[in-house]
Design a protein around this motif. Structure first.
Motif, mmCIF file in Angstrom:
data_model
loop_
_atom_site.group_PDB
_atom_site.id
_atom_site.type_symbol
_atom_site.label_atom_id
_atom_site.label_comp_id
_atom_site.label_asym_id
_atom_site.label_seq_id
_atom_site.Cartn_x
_atom_site.Cartn_y
_atom_site.Cartn_z
ATOM 1 N N VAL A 51 0.847 -1.188 0.000
ATOM 2 C CA VAL A 51 0.000 0.000 0.000
ATOM 3 C C VAL A 51 0.882 1.237 0.000
ATOM 4 C CG1 VAL A 51 -1.805 1.257 1.234
ATOM 5 C CG2 VAL A 51 -1.807 -1.250 1.242
ATOM 6 N N LYS A 53 0.876 5.675 -0.462
ATOM 7 C CA LYS A 53 0.085 6.912 -0.417
ATOM 8 C C LYS A 53 0.207 7.647 -1.751
ATOM 9 C CE LYS A 53 -0.991 6.747 4.017
ATOM 10 N NZ LYS A 53 -2.332 6.607 4.475
ATOM 11 N N ASP A 76 -3.426 4.151 -1.755
ATOM 12 C CA ASP A 76 -4.366 4.572 -0.721
ATOM 13 C C ASP A 76 -4.704 6.030 -0.984
ATOM 14 O OD1 ASP A 76 -5.777 5.240 1.532
ATOM 15 O OD2 ASP A 76 -4.159 4.802 2.943
ATOM 16 N N ALA A 78 -7.156 7.735 0.458
ATOM 17 C CA ALA A 78 -7.863 8.352 1.587
ATOM 18 C C ALA A 78 -7.256 9.717 1.872
ATOM 19 C CB ALA A 78 -7.766 7.461 2.820
#
Length: 84
Positions: A51, A53, A76, A78
């Motif tokens: 994962v 960013k 990711d 988010a």
């Protein structure tokens, strides 16, 4: 559809005038994807992922180019402003 051994031929004006597009997918249909996920669930299998960013995406591409990737990248998103 499986792999075919003869080239496909299209009437280009008919495609262009009808605003059609020709695409492909190596992933399969939604139904096939659902069947594969159900199989994984039944067998207790999972993917090995890394994962990352959003601010690491460029570095991830550099690593892909260098073949320095052991697992599938999952970005990711988010907290990002991806929908704006």
């Amino acid at each position: 559809m499986g792999v075919i051994n003869t080239p496909l031929q299209f009437l280009t004006p008919m495609v262009m005038l009808g605003r059609k597009s020709i695409t492909r997918s190596f992933v399969g249909s939604i139904k096939e994807t659902e069947e594969m996920l159900e199989f994984y669930k039944e067998k207790g299998l999972s993917s090995m992922i890394e994962v990352v960013k959003m601010d690491y995406v460029n570095k991830a591409f550099e690593r892909l180019e260098k073949n320095d990737v052991r697992y599938r990248f999952v970005v990711d998103v988010a907290g990002s402003r991806i929908d704006q």
